[in-house]
Design a protein around this motif. Structure first.
Motif, PDB file in Angstrom:
ATOM      1  N   PRO A  62       0.825  -1.210   0.000  1.00  0.00           N
ATOM      2  CA  PRO A  62       0.000   0.000   0.000  1.00  0.00           C
ATOM      3  C   PRO A  62       0.855   1.254   0.000  1.00  0.00           C
ATOM      4  CG  PRO A  62       0.037  -1.014   2.163  1.00  0.00           C
ATOM      5  CD  PRO A  62       0.718  -1.976   1.240  1.00  0.00           C
ATOM      6  N   THR A  63       0.285   2.321  -0.497  1.00  0.00           N
ATOM      7  CA  THR A  63       0.990   3.593  -0.547  1.00  0.00           C
ATOM      8  C   THR A  63       1.067   4.193   0.856  1.00  0.00           C
ATOM      9  OG1 THR A  63       0.153   3.985  -2.779  1.00  0.00           O
ATOM     10  CG2 THR A  63       1.004   5.888  -1.570  1.00  0.00           C
ATOM     11  N   LEU A  64       2.246   4.680   1.201  1.00  0.00           N
ATOM     12  CA  LEU A  64       2.437   5.322   2.495  1.00  0.00           C
ATOM     13  C   LEU A  64       2.452   6.835   2.317  1.00  0.00           C
ATOM     14  CD1 LEU A  64       5.256   3.102   4.032  1.00  0.00           C
ATOM     15  CD2 LEU A  64       2.852   3.117   4.671  1.00  0.00           C
ATOM     16  N   PRO A  65       1.883   7.576   3.264  1.00  0.00           N
ATOM     17  CA  PRO A  65       1.939   9.039   3.175  1.00  0.00           C
ATOM     18  C   PRO A  65       3.351   9.542   3.419  1.00  0.00           C
ATOM     19  CG  PRO A  65       0.984   8.365   5.268  1.00  0.00           C
ATOM     20  CD  PRO A  65       1.146   7.112   4.448  1.00  0.00           C
ATOM     21  N   THR A  66       3.625  10.745   2.936  1.00  0.00           N
ATOM     22  CA  THR A  66       4.915  11.393   3.173  1.00  0.00           C
ATOM     23  C   THR A  66       4.686  12.678   3.948  1.00  0.00           C
ATOM     24  OG1 THR A  66       4.825  12.596   1.061  1.00  0.00           O
ATOM     25  CG2 THR A  66       5.892  10.421   1.066  1.00  0.00           C
ATOM     26  N   LEU A  67       5.708  13.066   4.702  1.00  0.00           N
ATOM     27  CA  LEU A  67       5.630  14.273   5.526  1.00  0.00           C
ATOM     28  C   LEU A  67       6.882  15.118   5.317  1.00  0.00           C
ATOM     29  CD1 LEU A  67       4.455  12.671   8.897  1.00  0.00           C
ATOM     30  CD2 LEU A  67       3.011  13.932   7.285  1.00  0.00           C
TER      31      LEU A  67
END
Length: 453
Positions: A62-67
């Protein structure tokens, strides 16, 4: 299942945990902003470049969010490693400038909402990034270490492997890169100390070798044995999962096994993990991989000597770790690096299992730490044995050892003093060359009288 869960810490009522996978640090990062791919290849850090062939695991990850750093409000430092520092995340304050798509915006908003438990204020996540005080050589190794860990955690999903929730929006080979991980509240190293105290308090009064302990709390001892075997079982299930992905972990030790606030076992720190490829295979089906990798106390002899190896090096490490979980003592206590090389690697010395332990436990340890790599079991067998032992204990059919000769409330002062002088050297990460190379050679000669355990 209820009996098994009760062996871990009591669950507290709280909102459900986030589903698996769905600011600037106190010190400024090093001015070195990027480690080039060409440099990594020239210096032999191919692991950071080795992203492996596309697999079903990677394709379905799954795609992970970036910060961005400015979005993360950091709390206190809760851990330091050879290369990295870990801070708790107090809050995630999203900024629209870092949104890249509608899907990304939704993932980031969900992450920020789940950052802290609304009822208790408990921070669920931590931020792991490079230490700002690393020397040049260690800094490059640290960049590789964190990039490799992020690469693996982005594709792994197992109940006993730490979950990565987000990453930095910068390149993995930049100094500012960071990862967001689930927070752990303790390590197996700390748990071993707690178990030792609990066992010591429950053993009763010692009346000598003929009588043993009197007035012991057998139900407590039984519970502690079951809890320890469950931890060993959970660790082995995580390693089996990795091996089924053709990944060798190479750094199994108490410091890399943790517990979340529900008492669930999680292995972490994947900086030394390596995906095995056919191109690296030798004629005898072993692999040409980096030698002298990990911590000496748990390092397989073939890794220490730089010979070819495969996934079974993790079985050796598990054998030593399993002995430590049972004995509640440090393996090779008082050994220097020279003693380890001469006795453990050269002559095959191993920790001594307690004679009161069930033979199946002792056999599993000895099979795992066999000098012959081809004689070691795979983790499917390890898991099967531990499941059988746990089943016996749950039904009170297994023999619960008395631990009379191994667990004592006090250790000999001389042994403790020797361990403080040189024994800890075996725990130094071999990647941190400045700590290994700057050791006092005279100290290596001071432990010839140390006990063989």
């Amino acid at each position: 299942a209820k009996q098994r869960r009760c062996m871990h810490q009591r669950r507290r009522a709280r909102p459900p945990r986030p589903a698996a996978r769905p600011n600037t640090p106190s010190n400024e990062p090093r001015p070195i902003s990027f480690v080039s791919e060409t440099y990594l290849l020239e210096e032999g850090y191919s692991d950071a470049m080795d992203y492996g062939n596309a697999s079903d695991n990677q394709a379905s990850a799954p795609t992970l969010p970036t910060l961005g750093f400015p979005e993360v409000e950091l709390g206190r430092v809760i851990g330091r490693g050879g290369f990295s520092v870990v801070n708790e995340i107090r809050e995630i304050n999203l900024q629209e400038v870092y949104d890249t798509s509608i899907e990304e915006t939704s993932l980031r908003a969900e992450l920020a909402q789940q950052c802290c438990d609304e009822e208790t204020g408990f921070s669920r996540y931590v931020l792991k990034t490079l230490r700002p005080d690393l020397p040049e050589e260690e800094h490059t190794k640290g960049v590789v270490d964190l990039a490799v860990e992020a690469r693996f955690l982005a594709t792994l999903s197992h109940p006993h492997i730490i979950a990565m929730r987000a990453t930095s929006n910068s390149d993995p080979l930049e100094s500012k890169y960071f990862v967001v991980l689930d927070r752990l509240v303790s390590t197996l190293e700390e748990k071993l100390i707690l178990w030792r105290k609990e066992v010591g308090a429950s053993m009763g009064v010692w009346f000598g070798p003929c009588v043993g302990y009197c007035c012991s709390k057998r139900h407590v001892l039984h519970k502690l044995w079951l809890e320890r075997l469950l931890v060993a079982r959970d660790v082995s299930s995580a390693v089996l999962y990795l091996h089924n992905q053709d990944i060798v972990y190479r750094d199994l030790k108490p410091d890399n096994v943790g517990f979340n606030d529900d008492g669930e076992v999680k292995i972490f720190d994947f900086g030394l993990a390596k995906r095995l490829h056919p191109d690296d295979k030798t004629a005898n089906d072993l692999y040409l991989l980096t030698g002298n990798t990990g911590s000496l106390r748990y390092m397989a002899p073939e890794v220490a000597t730089g010979h070819a190896y495969d996934k079974r090096v993790d079985a050796y490490s598990f054998g030593i770790l399993y002995w430590q979980i049972c004995a509640l003592a440090t393996p090779y206590a008082g050994y220097s690096m020279k003693m380890h090389a001469d006795l453990v690697v050269g002559k095959g010395y191993r920790p001594k299992p307690d004679p009161s332990w069930p033979l199946s436990w002792t056999k599993l340890m000895k099979d795992c730490w066999a000098s012959d790599i081809f004689a070691r079991p795979d983790f499917a067998h390890v898991l099967q044995v531990l499941d059988s032992e746990i089943e016996d204990l749950l039904h009170d059919e297994g023999v619960v050892p008395s631990r009379a000769s191994e667990i004592r409330a006090k250790k000999r002062k001389s042994q403790r003093a020797k361990a403080e002088k040189v024994g800890q050297r075996l725990d130094v990460d071999t990647r941190i060359s400045s700590l290994v190379n700057n050791g006092n050679d005279s100290a290596l000669e001071m432990t010839k009288e140390a006990d063989i355990v």
